[in-house]
Design an enzyme around this catalytic site. Structure first.
Site, PDB file in Angstrom:
ATOM      1  N   GLU A   1       0.016  -4.758 -26.946  1.00 49.07           N
ATOM      2  CA  GLU A   1       0.174  -4.118 -28.255  1.00 49.07           C
ATOM      3  C   GLU A   1      -0.725  -4.763 -29.308  1.00 49.07           C
ATOM      4  OE1 GLU A   1       1.755  -1.462 -28.787  1.00 49.07           O
ATOM      5  OE2 GLU A   1       3.154  -1.242 -27.125  1.00 49.07           O
TER       6      GLU A   1
ATOM      7  N   ARG B   1      -3.787  -2.584 -31.112  1.00 46.06           N
ATOM      8  CA  ARG B   1      -3.531  -2.270 -32.515  1.00 46.06           C
ATOM      9  C   ARG B   1      -4.319  -3.175 -33.469  1.00 46.06           C
ATOM     10  NH1 ARG B   1       1.011   1.091 -32.646  1.00 46.06           N
ATOM     11  NH2 ARG B   1       2.155   1.140 -30.660  1.00 46.06           N
TER      12      ARG B   1
ATOM     13  N   ASP C   1      -0.301   4.728 -16.961  1.00 39.95           N
ATOM     14  CA  ASP C   1      -1.173   5.764 -17.503  1.00 39.95           C
ATOM     15  C   ASP C   1      -2.573   5.293 -17.873  1.00 39.95           C
ATOM     16  OD1 ASP C   1       0.133   4.222 -19.410  1.00 39.95           O
ATOM     17  OD2 ASP C   1       0.215   5.823 -20.900  1.00 39.95           O
TER      18      ASP C   1
ATOM     19  N   GLU D   1      -1.296  11.473 -27.513  1.00 33.89           N
ATOM     20  CA  GLU D   1      -2.108  11.838 -26.353  1.00 33.89           C
ATOM     21  C   GLU D   1      -2.571  13.294 -26.380  1.00 33.89           C
ATOM     22  OE1 GLU D   1       0.059   8.235 -25.610  1.00 33.89           O
ATOM     23  OE2 GLU D   1       0.834  10.243 -26.066  1.00 33.89           O
TER      24      GLU D   1
END
Length: 578
Positions: A272, A276, A405, A540
């Site tokens: 994360e 970010r 993913d 997405e």
């Protein structure tokens, strides 16, 4: 002697003109109708009168529509061939035309859809011509658009030879095409301003109630912290720059320069923080050219490096950026495959910009380890990997959803980032896509949407996370960079499916997870279980729409994105931030 008369019979004698002769005069009929009316009960008479009044009111209300239908289209609505022309409506800031509760895109002809959000669409276009499933496509054709492809000198459907008329129609169509182009530019300007306004609204809430903190809590007008590093502010820097919100950008930039510090005794998640904070600072540096952002990126990048000090070179999930220590989660020694393989772009770029190779080296080692591991299914990887021995765990489950993913996404993007020279990355990507086609790709019933399911210990499940909607954009990006053309074909099919995950819901917002029906006789393609009926504002689908529009120039992808934005504005906008 006459017998006594019986009391159960009534003898009636009619008097008047022509006694004993049938009388059908108007006066007699009126008297007969009135007598029958008086014989009815008061309730019956009231009910009949009510029905007549109701019919009168309905006829009066519908009269303008009926007469308009009888008169037919006006002259302005007809072209020279007497066929009705659909005129795109020019909306104001928030377009008003609505189809079953949804706004149409401004430049789109007001075509009426044949379904509502509570059931599956009746895909007329799909039935008529497979592959053209959108009824929101914006048609901007030239000479043969209005005349149905008729050429000069051929016989029209009316039986007349079209010569000069065809030439005139061509000129008119060219004018219409130019008008549509102008309208499209006006519409895009309207859309752009609507996006800016949506951002301003959210940003005002963050500024008023959560400035400098990680997350806004708009309902309670407060904030929450993940790491205490201003995640929302840093992650929004490049967005403000792209949207041209210079004042907001400068204010946020000042906070980064003067308030942001990474010298904190706090545990952060490697993945994360990388996507970010490190990613946000690097992208803002590229856009603005301000070296302050690169210096901050270098600072946080170096503080994340202890995560890679593991026996297997597979990084731990958590790092204390103040102490310089790292560890796995308290409950396991595993990391998710997606997390350890979705930090490479940022660390590779940090090495390129700083000319310090250690950042790229540690993430490249992770990819090498994953490449040679056993336990894959035709290039598909399990969801977990052990940080001690570097082996896959919880094997047998293969998905393109959560925990796996972005491994596939970053394979392709690393290959492009490296100048298309790292063949190992390309091979892994192409093999994985073939694995998707072989093991995970199916069609729904009744409309045949192509979707990506999951395999669990040899059993196929028609479950698809919203996260999987990264795939249409990734496939399109690969096809655009020279990979097989059928990747683009698959991208378009999956893009339609991801769009349907939105429009088939009552709110126009996709659930976190959907299940597709595959049984013959199903009445709808998509179902959402009660526990999955929430939307986390994931990007997405919209990101894939961006790729598909950029590569195909098909305006329907713009229209779909606009439609989704309208739904987000309607159902997720918190009033406290107005």
């Amino acid at each position: 002697m006459y017998p006594q008369s019986r009391q159960d019979y009534v003898s009636i004698s009619f008097s008047g003109q022509g006694s004993g002769i049938y009388n059908n005069s108007k006066q007699w009929r009126r008297q007969s109708y009135w007598r029958k009316w008086k014989q009815l009960s008061r309730l019956q008479r009231s009910l009949i009168l009510f029905i007549f009044v109701l019919l009168f009111v309905c006829a009066f209300v519908s009269y303008p529509g009926v007469t308009a239908h009888i008169r037919g289209p006006t002259e302005k609505e007809q072209d020279t061939d007497s066929s009705i022309v659909e005129r795109p409506a020019i909306p104001h800031v928030l377009p008003e035309p609505v189809v079953i509760g949804r706004h149409l895109p401004p430049e789109q002809p007001s075509q009426r859809k044949l379904y509502n959000r509570r059931g599956p669409p009746v895909l007329q276009n799909r039935l008529q011509k497979k592959g053209n499933t959108s009824d929101t496509m914006i048609k901007d054709k030239s000479a043969d658009s209005k005349n149905g492809g008729e050429e000069e000198g051929v016989i029209s459907r009316h039986g007349a030879v079209r010569g000069q008329q065809a030439t005139e129609g061509t000129l008119e169509n060219k004018e219409d095409s130019r008008a549509n182009e102008v309208l499209s530019k006006e519409s895009e300007a309207i859309w752009l301003e609507a996006v800016r306004e949506a951002f301003r609204h959210a940003w005002k809430g963050y500024k008023d109630f959560a400035w400098g903190h990680d997350e806004l809590r708009p309902i309670s007008k407060s904030y929450s912290e993940w790491f205490g590093l201003g995640l929302t502010l840093i992650d929004a820097l490049d967005t403000m720059w792209i949207l041209g919100l210079k004042d907001e950008f400068e204010e946020a930039k000042a906070w980064v320069a003067t308030e942001l510090t990474f010298n904190k005794n706090v545990d952060v998640n490697l993945f994360e923080t990388t996507i970010r904070i490190l990613g946000g600072l690097l992208s803002t540096y590229h856009l603005s050219g301000d070296s302050m952002f690169l210096e901050k990126a270098k600072d946080i990048g170096s503080r994340l490096m202890p995560a890679f000090n593991t026996p297997s070179k597979i990084p731990y999930s958590d790092v204390n950026i103040g102490k310089g220590t790292a560890h796995p989660p308290r409950w396991t020694s595993d990391s998710t495959v997606a997390e350890v393989t979705s930090i490479q772009l940022e660390f590779r770029e940090l090495s390129r910009l700083t000319q310090q190779p250690q950042y790229e080296a540690v993430v490249a080692e992770v990819m090498k380890q994953i490449h040679k591991l056993d336990g894959k299914l035709d290039g598909l990887v399990p969801m977990f990997i052990n940080t001690n021995n570097g082996q896959f765990t919880h094997q047998g489950i293969y998905t393109l959803g959560a925990r796996a993913d972005s491994y596939y996404e970053y394979l392709l993007k690393q290959w492009i980032q490296g100048g298309k020279k790292e063949n190992q990355l390309l091979e892994d990507y192409l093999q994985a896509i073939e694995g998707v086609k072989k093991n995970l790709l199916q069609k729904s019933s009744p409309n045949g949407f192509t979707f990506v399911g999951e395999v669990s210990h040899g059993q196929f499940s028609p479950k698809m996370d919203h996260l999987v909607c990264f795939l249409p954009g990734t496939l399109a990006l690969g096809a655009h960079n020279g990979l097989p053309a059928d990747h683009m074909d698959l991208a378009k099919k999956l893009m339609e499916t991801c769009y349907q995950m939105y429009v088939q819901m009552e709110t126009g917002l996709s659930p976190e997870i959907v299940h597709f029906n595959m049984h013959q006789g199903s009445t709808r393609d998509i179902d959402a279980k009660l526990a999955d009926r929430h939307n986390l504002l994931r990007p997405e689908t919209v990101e894939s729409l961006f790729y598909l529009y950029r590569f195909t120039k098909d305006h329907k992808y713009q229209a779909w994105g606009w439609e989704i934005l309208q739904s987000f504005n309607k159902y997720t906008k918190a009033f406290c931030c107005c």
